[in-house]
Design an enzyme around this catalytic site. Structure first.
Site, short mmCIF file in Angstrom:
data_model
loop_
_atom_site.label_atom_id
_atom_site.label_comp_id
_atom_site.label_asym_id
_atom_site.label_seq_id
_atom_site.Cartn_x
_atom_site.Cartn_y
_atom_site.Cartn_z
N HIS A 44 0.76 -1.31 0.03
CA HIS A 44 -0.01 0.16 0.00
C HIS A 44 0.84 1.09 0.02
O HIS A 44 0.46 2.36 -0.34
CB HIS A 44 -0.84 0.12 1.24
CG HIS A 44 -0.16 0.32 2.42
ND1 HIS A 44 -0.05 -0.93 3.35
CD2 HIS A 44 0.19 1.33 3.11
CE1 HIS A 44 0.59 -0.29 4.60
NE2 HIS A 44 0.63 0.84 4.47
N ASP A 80 0.50 -7.46 1.40
CA ASP A 80 0.60 -6.25 1.40
C ASP A 80 2.37 -6.22 1.67
O ASP A 80 2.87 -5.22 2.31
CB ASP A 80 0.14 -5.85 2.88
CG ASP A 80 0.31 -4.30 2.63
OD1 ASP A 80 0.15 -3.59 1.62
OD2 ASP A 80 -0.11 -3.59 3.67
N SER A 99 4.55 2.76 7.86
CA SER A 99 4.39 1.64 7.18
C SER A 99 5.61 1.25 6.41
O SER A 99 6.30 1.93 5.25
CB SER A 99 3.12 1.77 6.28
OG SER A 99 2.04 1.84 6.88
#
Length: 448
Positions: A171, A214, A292
């Site tokens: 992402h 992910d 992230s």
């Protein structure tokens, strides 16, 4: 009451003595015990120096009763308004104050506590393995040739090896991946911290990405001396309560360290890509937007997870953070580097969605709907769901376990099969009507 005395500071010059000046002298003498009877107050001509005879004038002019009243008034005024008269005495003369008089004592920093020193060492050792990634979108320039890079967001990543491979979240570069780029296309900009503290910027070229977990891998053409690969540890032996550290670039503040503990294991992570990732690590170390893709480290400085999400109702770090375990990363990343995709093992059969299975009174297990002809599943003997001669539904096989691992529903079966590789042989425990059977089957590459 006001007492005024005329006096001469010089011969033949009349002056008036104010109440405050008179009161000051009177109080001074009274405090020394001088007691004299006086005539009534009157205006007295002073023919001598007023400074030396002011007391004598006040004593002769002010009765003892008046002096007591004045003294009492002065005492009460000092009691109720001390700051007005004593401030200068309390503060001292500012004209003679020095810097040494007001400076606090400065103590040396001294050595760090052992725990602090260890955390500092871990950060200094691993911070060069953490990169800042900017997702970019290439758009045509109006009335001009070529394209322009439009930054879309930022996140973190880790240096995987000395060949320039960078691991991050899917992402983090999701906007660029939505254009379906090919391997080798530029999907981001990567900032790598050099030993001199300067950020070096490189193009991040796509190697491969896996939306289901992910994860994504980029490649940078950076000198090997600049690349500091991170050490990867095992996440299978983690314990709730052990210390962990997160390094990343939250809100664009590069190379930020947060410290916490592992607060949960084997969590289902609902990632920003909309998929559920099993086996997640839960931590109370602050993970904010921009963290992230960064590493979650154990107390030895080994990578135990890739930070990916935070569960919060405020949009900040006041919540629970999650990381993809290193066991999953070790399985996915090598495949992305080698094949640019993940080869997932599966049975390649159609399973009934959980709501449909519930309507058919299947409360435990995964119901088989269809089995392709000439497939490994058909050869293994799996039976699909069908209709009888009377039009009634004949339930197919219900998979209740894989190698003694219980299967509660379709999602549980997919999660279990994800632990295997293509070519692995497994034993399926199934229910067929009133029978309990076991079937051996070889797993093949899962069709998209």
């Amino acid at each position: 009451m006001q007492v005024i005395a005329s006096f001469c500071s010089k011969p033949n010059e009349n002056e008036f003595v104010g109440r405050r000046q008179l009161l000051s002298s009177v109080c001074s003498k009274i405090s020394q015990g001088d007691v004299v009877s006086h005539p009534p107050v009157s205006s007295v001509k002073v023919t001598q120096d007023w400074k030396s005879n002011l007391h004598e004038l006040a004593v002769k002019s002010v009765p003892s009763t008046t002096r007591r009243i004045l003294l009492t008034s002065l005492f009460m005024n000092l009691c109720f308004n001390p700051s007005r008269y004593l401030s200068a005495l309390a503060l001292g003369d500012p004209s003679v104050a020095t810097v040494e008089d007001v400076s606090p004592t400065v103590f040396p920093a001294g050595p760090l506590f052992p725990t602090e020193g260890r955390i500092v060492q871990l950060f200094e050792k691993n911070t060069y393995s953490v990169v800042n990634i900017f997702d970019v979108t290439l758009r045509p320039q109006l009335k001009m040739t070529g394209v322009v890079e439009i930054p879309e967001g930022n996140g973190s990543g880790v240096v995987w090896d000395g060949q320039g491979y960078i691991v991050t979240n899917y992402h983090v570069i999701g906007n660029a991946l939505s254009r379906n780029p090919s391997p080798g296309d530029v999907v981001g900009r990567v900032n790598i911290l050099a030993s001199d503290g300067v950020q070096k910027n490189f193009e991040g070229k796509l190697v491969g990405a896996d939306r289901a977990k992910d994860l994504a891998v980029l490649k940078v053409d950076a000198p090997e001396t600049l690349l500091k690969p991170i050490k990867v540890g095992q996440s299978n032996s983690l314990k709730v309560g052990q210390q962990c550290l997160a390094i990343g670039n939250p809100f664009g503040f590069d190379h930020t360290l947060t410290v916490g503990v592992i607060s949960g294991l084997n969590r289902d992570i609902f990632s920003q890509t909309g998929v559920t990732i099993g086996g997640g690590i839960q931590t109370d170390a602050a993970i904010n937007p921009g963290n992230s893709g960064g590493p979650l480290l154990d107390s030895k400085g080994n990578l135990i997870g890739i930070n990916t999400a935070i569960f919060t109702q405020t949009g900040t770090s006041a919540g629970v953070g999650f990381a993809i375990p290193s066991s999953t990363v070790l399985k996915i990343v090598p495949q992305l580097i080698q094949f640019s995709k993940v080869l997932r093992a599966g049975i390649n059969i159609e399973l009934a969605p959980d709501p449909v299975a519930n309507q058919l009174n299947v409360r435990n297990g995964a119901l088989v709907l269809q089995v392709p002809g000439k497939s490994l599943a058909e050869k293994a003997g799996l039976h699909p769901t069908s209709r009888g001669f009377a039009g009634n539904i004949v339930l197919g096989d219900i998979i209740v376990a894989v190698d003694d691992k219980p299967v509660k529903n379709k999602a549980e079966l997919m999660k279990i099969l994800d632990e295997y590789s293509v070519g692995d042989k497994v034993t399926l425990k199934i229910k067929r009507g009133n029978e309990d059977l076991e079937l051996k089957i070889s797993l093949e590459e899962k069709s998209s």
